[in-house]
Design an enzyme around this catalytic site. Structure first.
Site, PDB file in Angstrom:
ATOM      1  N   ARG A 207       0.836  -1.199   0.000  1.00 44.81           N
ATOM      2  CA  ARG A 207       0.000   0.000   0.000  1.00 44.81           C
ATOM      3  C   ARG A 207       0.874   1.254   0.000  1.00 44.81           C
ATOM      4  O   ARG A 207       2.016   1.231   0.473  1.00 44.81           O
ATOM      5  CB  ARG A 207      -0.910   0.026   1.233  1.00 44.81           C
ATOM      6  CG  ARG A 207      -1.878  -1.150   1.330  1.00 44.81           C
ATOM      7  CD  ARG A 207      -2.692  -1.066   2.608  1.00 44.81           C
ATOM      8  NE  ARG A 207      -3.653  -2.159   2.731  1.00 44.81           N
ATOM      9  CZ  ARG A 207      -3.402  -3.316   3.329  1.00 44.81           C
ATOM     10  NH1 ARG A 207      -2.205  -3.536   3.876  1.00 44.81           N
ATOM     11  NH2 ARG A 207      -4.326  -4.251   3.392  1.00 44.81           N
ATOM     12  N   LYS A 233      -2.328  -2.742   7.767  1.00 45.43           N
ATOM     13  CA  LYS A 233      -3.461  -2.261   8.552  1.00 45.43           C
ATOM     14  C   LYS A 233      -3.501  -2.955   9.907  1.00 45.43           C
ATOM     15  O   LYS A 233      -3.234  -4.138  10.010  1.00 45.43           O
ATOM     16  CB  LYS A 233      -4.766  -2.504   7.790  1.00 45.43           C
ATOM     17  CG  LYS A 233      -4.940  -1.620   6.556  1.00 45.43           C
ATOM     18  CD  LYS A 233      -6.298  -1.849   5.923  1.00 45.43           C
ATOM     19  CE  LYS A 233      -6.524  -0.910   4.739  1.00 45.43           C
ATOM     20  NZ  LYS A 233      -7.845  -1.113   4.111  1.00 45.43           N
ATOM     21  N   HIS A 300      -3.186   3.376  -5.825  1.00 49.47           N
ATOM     22  CA  HIS A 300      -3.759   2.106  -5.359  1.00 49.47           C
ATOM     23  C   HIS A 300      -4.045   1.165  -6.534  1.00 49.47           C
ATOM     24  O   HIS A 300      -4.094  -0.057  -6.357  1.00 49.47           O
ATOM     25  CB  HIS A 300      -5.039   2.357  -4.565  1.00 49.47           C
ATOM     26  CG  HIS A 300      -5.416   1.234  -3.654  1.00 49.47           C
ATOM     27  ND1 HIS A 300      -4.670   0.874  -2.546  1.00 49.47           N
ATOM     28  CD2 HIS A 300      -6.456   0.363  -3.688  1.00 49.47           C
ATOM     29  CE1 HIS A 300      -5.241  -0.154  -1.943  1.00 49.47           C
ATOM     30  NE2 HIS A 300      -6.316  -0.491  -2.614  1.00 49.47           N
ATOM     31  N   ARG A 303      -1.443  -1.472  -6.975  1.00 48.03           N
ATOM     32  CA  ARG A 303      -1.602  -2.626  -6.082  1.00 48.03           C
ATOM     33  C   ARG A 303      -2.561  -3.634  -6.693  1.00 48.03           C
ATOM     34  O   ARG A 303      -2.308  -4.844  -6.666  1.00 48.03           O
ATOM     35  CB  ARG A 303      -2.097  -2.138  -4.724  1.00 48.03           C
ATOM     36  CG  ARG A 303      -2.384  -3.220  -3.676  1.00 48.03           C
ATOM     37  CD  ARG A 303      -2.685  -2.534  -2.351  1.00 48.03           C
ATOM     38  NE  ARG A 303      -3.380  -3.375  -1.404  1.00 48.03           N
ATOM     39  CZ  ARG A 303      -2.796  -4.194  -0.536  1.00 48.03           C
ATOM     40  NH1 ARG A 303      -1.480  -4.308  -0.529  1.00 48.03           N
ATOM     41  NH2 ARG A 303      -3.507  -4.907   0.323  1.00 48.03           N
ATOM     42  N   HIS A 326      -3.979  -9.193   3.272  1.00 49.83           N
ATOM     43  CA  HIS A 326      -5.410  -9.206   3.565  1.00 49.83           C
ATOM     44  C   HIS A 326      -5.694 -10.085   4.783  1.00 49.83           C
ATOM     45  O   HIS A 326      -5.205 -11.218   4.861  1.00 49.83           O
ATOM     46  CB  HIS A 326      -6.205  -9.752   2.377  1.00 49.83           C
ATOM     47  CG  HIS A 326      -6.258  -8.798   1.221  1.00 49.83           C
ATOM     48  ND1 HIS A 326      -6.491  -9.208  -0.071  1.00 49.83           N
ATOM     49  CD2 HIS A 326      -6.121  -7.444   1.170  1.00 49.83           C
ATOM     50  CE1 HIS A 326      -6.492  -8.145  -0.869  1.00 49.83           C
ATOM     51  NE2 HIS A 326      -6.268  -7.078  -0.138  1.00 49.83           N
ATOM     52  N   TYR A 335      -9.844 -10.982  -7.115  1.00 51.62           N
ATOM     53  CA  TYR A 335      -8.922 -11.088  -8.246  1.00 51.62           C
ATOM     54  C   TYR A 335      -9.143 -12.354  -9.076  1.00 51.62           C
ATOM     55  O   TYR A 335      -8.601 -12.469 -10.172  1.00 51.62           O
ATOM     56  CB  TYR A 335      -7.472 -11.004  -7.745  1.00 51.62           C
ATOM     57  CG  TYR A 335      -7.223  -9.693  -7.049  1.00 51.62           C
ATOM     58  CD1 TYR A 335      -7.134  -8.511  -7.779  1.00 51.62           C
ATOM     59  CD2 TYR A 335      -7.127  -9.619  -5.658  1.00 51.62           C
ATOM     60  CE1 TYR A 335      -6.942  -7.290  -7.149  1.00 51.62           C
ATOM     61  CE2 TYR A 335      -6.943  -8.403  -5.018  1.00 51.62           C
ATOM     62  CZ  TYR A 335      -6.851  -7.245  -5.771  1.00 51.62           C
ATOM     63  OH  TYR A 335      -6.688  -6.031  -5.139  1.00 51.62           O
TER      64      TYR A 335
END
Length: 351
Positions: A207, A233, A300, A303, A326, A335
Site C-alpha cells: 500500500r 493495517k 492504489h 496494487r 489481507h 482477483y
C-alpha cells in the site's frame, strides 16, 4: 463530559461542534503507529479542544492529521463534510430534526455515481457519528436523546457493498508503465526517490501508506533480493520482496541525497512524510505519459495490477492474500474475476 444535544443557539454551529467532537474522538482512537510527528498531533488535538470557527478550519486540521500519518481519518471526515454542507442548506433549527429518512436522502443525492465501496464508507461515517452523539449528549434531567440511526433499508448499494471490480493494468499496459517510470522527466531532487516509490509499489503490491511509513531499518538485502518488513493495517507485520536489480540504482542514489526525519526511507524536501495524494499524482502523470487511462489512475491501482497479475500467473489465492496482507481471504477473492483463461471454458458450454 456530556453536552446538550442542541449545544449552541445556531444549528450550523451545533452540527460543527458535534462533528468536531467526533473527529477529536477518532483522532484519539485510531491507530497512531504511523504518526510521524507526535507534537503536531498534540497540537491538532489541542486545537480541537479549544474549538474551531468553521468547517473549513476543521478541514485544515483533518488534513494536517492525515499528513502526519492518520490517513484513516479521511474515511470518516469527507462524508461528514458533505453532510454538513447538505444539512446547512436545509435551514434546520434543531439536531432533533435529523432522522433516518433525511440521512437516506443525503446518501441518495450525495453518493450518486460513486462506487459501492465509497457508498459504504459514507454510511459507516454517518452511523459512527450518530452513535457517538447518542452516547455523548445529555439534557438537564440527565437523559439522552437517541437518534438510533441504522440505515439498513438504504437502497444505494448494489448487492454486496464494495463489490465493484477494481481498475487494473494488463500485462501489456504494465510493461508500458514500467518503461515510462524510467523515461519520465522528474526533477533532479525527486527522480530517484519517485522511481523508487513507484517501483516498490508496482513490484510488491504494498500500500502507499506502507511505503511512506517504511523506515531505513525495515529494508535490507539478502543475496539478490531486498526484503521489506512492512506494517500493514492494524499494525499487522508482513514481508514483501523485490529483486535488487530493479531498485538498486534508484535506492543507492536516493540514499546518497536522502535527508529524512524519524528514520523514514522516503520523505519530502523538509524531511517529513510524503502524502498519499502526492504519490497518486506522480502515478497519474506517468500513466498519462504512457498513454494509459483507467477509471481510477491513483497509486492504489498499481496494487490491484500487481495482485491481478500475481493471481493470473500462479492461481494461488493464499499467495495473493499473504502478498497483499489481507486479513480475510475473501478480500483477495476479487482477483479471481480476472482469470480469463479459467472463464474461457464457459464459451464451450453450448458446443
Amino acid at each position: 463530559m456530556r453536552y446538550d444535544l442542541d449545544f449552541c443557539n445556531s444549528f450550523d454551529k451545533t452540527l460543527l461542534f458535534w462533528i468536531e467532537r467526533f473527529v477529536r474522538n477518532k483522532l484519539t482512537t485510531l491507530s497512531n503507529s504511523n504518526v510521524n510527528d507526535k507534537d503536531k498531533l498534540a497540537s491538532i488535538i489541542q486545537s480541537l479542544v479549544k474549538g474551531t470557527n468553521s468547517i473549513d478550519e476543521l478541514k485544515v486540521l483533518v488534513k494536517e492529521a492525515r499528513n502526519i500519518g492518520l490517513s484513516g481519518i479521511n474515511t470518516y471526515f469527507n462524508p461528514l463534510l458533505k453532510l454538513y454542507k447538505f444539512l446547512k442548506n436545509l435551514g434546520l433549527a434543531s439536531m432533533k430534526e435529523i432522522d433516518e429518512e433525511l440521512l437516506s436522502d443525503f446518501l441518495a443525492s450525495e453518493t450518486s455515481g460513486l462506487s459501492d465501496a465509497t457508498k459504504k464508507n459514507h454510511r459507516i461515517a454517518l452511523l459512527a457519528l450518530f452513535s457517538y452523539i447518542d452516547k455523548q449528549n445529555e439534557n438537564l434531567d440527565g437523559n439522552s436523546y437517541l437518534f438510533k440511526i441504522e440505515l439498513k433499508n438504504w437502497g444505494g448499494l448494489r448487492g454486496n457493498s464494495g463489490s465493484k471490480l477494481p481498475a487494473y493494468m494488463n500485462k501489456e499496459e504494465i510493461n508500458k508503465f514500467l518503461y515510462a517510470i524510467d523515461t519520465f522527466e522528474f526533477s533532479s531532487e525527486t527522480i530517484y526517490r519517485n522511481r523508487l516509490i513507484i517501483k516498490m509499489i508496482i513490484y510488491t503490491g504494498i500500500r502507499v501508506s506502507e511505503i511512506l511509513n517504511l523506515k531505513i531499518k525495515d529494508i535490507y538485502k539478502e543475496e539478490d533480493i531486498y526484503i521489506l518488513q512492512v506494517k500493514g493495517k492494524g499494525n499487522k507485520p508482513r514481508v514483501a520482496m523485490i529483486k535488487s536489480k530493479i531498485i538498486e540504482i534508484d535506492l543507492q542514489n536516493w540514499l546518497s541525497q536522502r535527508l529524512c526525519n524519524n528514520d523514514l526511507l522516503v520523505c519530502n524536501k523538509k524531511g517529513n512524510r510524503l502524502t498519499q495524494a502526492y504519490v497518486s499524482r506522480i502515478v497519474e502523470q506517468i500513466l498519462i505519459s504512457a498513454g494509459i487511462r483507467k477509471e481510477k489512475n491513483g497509486a492504489h491501482m498499481l496494487r490491484h495490477s500487481f495482485a491481478t497479475l500475481l493471481y493470473q500467473k500462479h492461481h494461488d489465492l493464499i499467495l495473493v492474500q499473504e502478498a497483499l496482507g489481507h486479513a480475510d481471504i475473501n478480500t483477495s477473492r476479487i482477483y479471481t474475476h480476472f482469470d480469463k483463461d479459467r472463464l474461457r471454458a464457459t464459451t464451450n458450454l453450448m458446443n
